[in-house]
Design an enzyme around this catalytic site. Sequence first.
Site, PDB file in Angstrom:
ATOM      1  N   LYS A   1      -4.345   4.122  -6.216  1.00 58.71           N
ATOM      2  CA  LYS A   1      -3.542   4.146  -4.979  1.00 58.71           C
ATOM      3  C   LYS A   1      -4.288   4.823  -3.834  1.00 58.71           C
ATOM      4  O   LYS A   1      -4.015   4.548  -2.670  1.00 58.71           O
ATOM      5  CB  LYS A   1      -2.186   4.803  -5.235  1.00 58.71           C
TER       6      LYS A   1
ATOM      7  N   LYS B   1      -2.796  -5.649 -12.352  1.00 62.71           N
ATOM      8  CA  LYS B   1      -1.387  -5.549 -12.766  1.00 62.71           C
ATOM      9  C   LYS B   1      -0.467  -6.248 -11.748  1.00 62.71           C
ATOM     10  O   LYS B   1      -0.732  -6.177 -10.545  1.00 62.71           O
ATOM     11  CB  LYS B   1      -1.038  -4.046 -12.818  1.00 62.71           C
TER      12      LYS B   1
ATOM     13  N   LYS C   1       4.839  -4.651  -7.358  1.00 68.11           N
ATOM     14  CA  LYS C   1       5.771  -5.038  -6.309  1.00 68.11           C
ATOM     15  C   LYS C   1       5.210  -4.819  -4.908  1.00 68.11           C
ATOM     16  O   LYS C   1       5.683  -5.412  -3.956  1.00 68.11           O
ATOM     17  CB  LYS C   1       7.122  -4.335  -6.479  1.00 68.11           C
TER      18      LYS C   1
END
Length: 349
Positions: A130, A212, A215
Amino acid sequence: MIEEKIEQKQETEAQQAPRPKTVFSGVQPSGKLTLGNYLGAMGNWVALQEENRCIFSVVDLHSITVRQEPAALRRQTLEVLAQYIACGIDPEKSLLFIQSHVSAHAELSWVLNCYTMFGELSRMTQFKDKSKTHADNVNAGLFTYPVLMASDILLYQTDFVPVGQDQKQHVEIARDIAERFNGIYGNVFTVPEPRIAGTGARIMSLADPTKKMSKSDKNQNAFVLLMDKPEDIMRKFKRAVTDSGSEVRRGEGKHGVNNLIAIYSAAAGCTPEAAEERFAGKGYGDFKKAVGEAVVEVLRPVREKTEDLLNNKDYLEKVYTQGAENASRIARRTLEKVYKKVGFIKKPF
Ligand code: AQP
């Protein structure tokens, strides 16, 4: 009623053999939920309710580690709560609450920050990933996210944490923190174990199956949302990346086909081997259509029930209000124990 059961467990733990296990898990309302969230997490929680004390939270505190639009966050938080119920989580059997309604999460998190090492947080894969995808906002919350997650889990004396593969590392650090704290102060926390889903443990992006399914992916074709209409689901699977071969069979480096077989077997309720047999001699076109259809059928009732629930905000408010009260009472007991152990003077009110 659930809260009473959990409190009873804490009090009479020693006499109860074998005692029911406590299960805790959560999903961030950081966007609209995907098929990955469903197959890796929520879809597997339903069966756990029968034999365990289940506590499920909409973890909104976690979601602000990435910048959120306030009105959208409020909407998404209610939507995730509705989706928990639509997936089959029964508020009469499980404790459902919104994380920011229970202040003990943030309070324990501060204490546990002081028992977590900079080095161990630096090794977290999600932080590294991230930090790259949100390079303009590498905030301290993103770094200490696993400590808040450890607090979520440890406050309820959790035995099992059902999560997808991507969260296993965070449950492991929660175990390390619990063991470190218990090593200093005695048996304060139950040391939790991860429960990783079977075939749905790691659902990959449909556009880039080495990544992965997430969302927050910018590419709308990378994920299937629980609220997607059947025609959108079919279109996304039709476009899903496969590979240059033609056989519906898993193999080294066949990321796209491996992923679609995992999705099909989780959605159709069969083993990956049975899925391969079913599509022997068929091409990728037929297979992708069948995967889409299986997913449409699994998600249809979830979408319809979610829509109904979102039209009944009073009911959702009742669920999260009751949940917050019950969760706060349980969490407070662990927090008070922690405060006492570390040497804080008992709160006068
Ligand atoms: N692709 C996935 N396959 C299997 N399980 C998954 N989970 C998430 N994606 C997959 C599981 O869903 C639960 C809730 O995850 P989360 O939303 O709290 O956080 P996340 O893992 O960071 O999910 P996203 O979709 O990738 O969110 P963003 O994009 O906001 O970071 C967990 O049990 C997780 O394992």
